[in-house]
Design a protein around this motif. Sequence first.
Motif, PDB file in Angstrom:
ATOM      1  N   GLU A   1       0.822  -1.205   0.000  1.00  0.00           N
ATOM      2  CA  GLU A   1       0.000   0.000   0.000  1.00  0.00           C
ATOM      3  C   GLU A   1       0.865   1.270   0.000  1.00  0.00           C
ATOM      4  OE1 GLU A   1      -3.543   2.199   0.060  1.00  0.00           O
ATOM      5  OE2 GLU A   1      -3.286   0.057  -0.238  1.00  0.00           O
TER       6      GLU A   1
ATOM      7  N   TRP B   1       3.491   1.976  -1.554  1.00  0.00           N
ATOM      8  CA  TRP B   1       3.958   2.385  -2.872  1.00  0.00           C
ATOM      9  C   TRP B   1       2.934   3.303  -3.540  1.00  0.00           C
ATOM     10  CZ3 TRP B   1       8.448   1.232  -1.840  1.00  0.00           C
ATOM     11  CH2 TRP B   1       9.047  -0.017  -1.847  1.00  0.00           C
ATOM     12  N   HIS B   2       1.658   3.063  -3.248  1.00  0.00           N
ATOM     13  CA  HIS B   2       0.579   3.746  -3.950  1.00  0.00           C
ATOM     14  C   HIS B   2       0.108   5.028  -3.264  1.00  0.00           C
ATOM     15  CE1 HIS B   2       0.534   0.117  -6.310  1.00  0.00           C
ATOM     16  NE2 HIS B   2       0.362  -0.583  -5.214  1.00  0.00           N
TER      17      HIS B   2
END
Length: 165
Positions: A136, A138-139
Motif C-alpha cells: 500500500e 507504494w501507492h
Amino acid sequence: MLALPDHAALAFLPFALPVCFWVAWSDMARMKIPNLAVLALMGLFLLVGPLVLPLPAWGWAWMHFAVVLLAGFVLNLVGALGAGDAKFSAAAAPFVAPADAGIVLYLLATVTLAAFVTHRAARAVPAIRGRVAHWESWHRTRDFPMGMPLAGTLAAYLALAAAGA
C-alpha cells in the motif's frame, strides 16, 4: 553512554527485533500497524522489564507509555500521526531510559530521514517495487509508513544500548 543498562537492552533486543520487523513490514505493506504487535511489545516490557530493571524504574517507565500515548492521541487528532504510529510509539516509550530521551529523538530524526529516502528510492526502482507490488505504501504518494522509522529507532536504540554505547 546511554542510560539504559546494557544487560537490559540485551534482554529486550532478541524479543523486540521481530516485533520491530513485523511493524515496519506491516506498515509498508498495509499502512497499518497491527494492534497485536503493539500488545506484544507491551507484553515484552511487562514480562522482561521487572527481571532486568530496578522495580521502581520499571514501574515509572509505564508513565512514559501514558505520556506518549496522550501526545500521540493529540497528534492523531490533528492529523499529524496515524493511530497505529501513536500506539506503537507509546508501547516503545517504556523501553527508553528518561536520560536517553533526547538522544532517541535525534536517532528518530536520523532514522526517519534515512527511511524516507530509502523508501522513496526503492519505490522508484521497478525491480524492487515489482517484488512487493501489493504494498500500500507504494501507492500512497502523500503518506509515509512511519512504522518503519519508529520500529527502526527502537531497534537501533536497543542495539546501541546493548553494545554499551
